[in-house]
Design an enzyme around this catalytic site. Structure first.
Site, PDB file in Angstrom:
ATOM      1  N   ARG A   9      66.855  -6.348  33.727  1.00 27.48           N
ATOM      2  CA  ARG A   9      66.293  -5.666  34.896  1.00 27.48           C
ATOM      3  C   ARG A   9      65.884  -6.690  35.946  1.00 27.48           C
ATOM      4  NH1 ARG A   9      61.475  -2.897  33.047  1.00 27.48           N
ATOM      5  NH2 ARG A   9      60.649  -4.991  33.180  1.00 27.48           N
ATOM      6  N   TYR A  72      66.909   8.155  24.654  1.00 21.81           N
ATOM      7  CA  TYR A  72      66.619   7.208  25.719  1.00 21.81           C
ATOM      8  C   TYR A  72      67.589   7.440  26.866  1.00 21.81           C
ATOM      9  CZ  TYR A  72      63.256   3.910  23.772  1.00 21.81           C
ATOM     10  OH  TYR A  72      62.122   3.311  23.302  1.00 21.81           O
TER      11      TYR A  72
END
Length: 162
Positions: A9, A72
């Site tokens: 990320r 998820y």
């Protein structure tokens, strides 16, 4: 994988991409439809905001139970030349969470609610339960040291509406 996602990320942000994961629990009877409508919600929210490119959206089932599964979701968007990218990203995630709950998913599976999901607590916790939680919290933590302004005790939670 969980540790790697944070590094990926941060790396992606240097190239103007914002991404995150979030999870839920959903009964087997709602699993497939909840996954599909949530992915579509993210795509629709992205398109509605005229964001660049296409969003990356995926999901995976991580834990199985007799009653259902933990799912998820991962999504990533380009934020190049986008003002208020973090706010927009949060709005898209909020819309996805709303869709998840509308289709039988839980507020969270094991990550808890924290600040980002506190606004949903009035949908899952009754007013009497919120009162009890707040009184217990006030009794054992009168100076709000533990979990300060998180979850049921955040400024955006239903506590302020009691």
């Amino acid at each position: 994988l969980t540790y790697a996602i944070a590094y990926l990320r941060d790396f992606a942000m240097t190239y103007h991409y914002l991404g995150e994961s979030f999870e839920t629990f959903v009964p087997w009877s709602q699993l497939e439809v909840m996954i599909e409508v949530t992915k579509q919600c993210i795509r629709d929210e992205h398109k509605k905001r005229l964001l660049p490119g296409l969003p990356f959206v995926s999901s995976r089932v991580t834990q199985l139970y007799d009653e259902g599964a933990c799912v998820y979701f991962y999504f990533c968007i380009s934020f190049k030349n986008v003002n208020n990218a973090s706010t927009i990203f949060s709005e898209i995630e909020h819309a996805a969470r709303d869709t998840i709950m509308e289709y039988g998913g839980s507020l969270s599976h094991h990550h808890g609610c924290g600040k980002s999901r506190a606004s949903f607590l009035d949908r899952v916790n009754s007013k009497p339960l919120r009162n009890v939680l707040n009184r217990v919290k006030d009794g054992i933590d009168p100076h709000n040291v533990f979990g300060a302004k998180n979850g049921a005790f955040s400024n955006s939670s239903a506590k302020n509406n009691l």
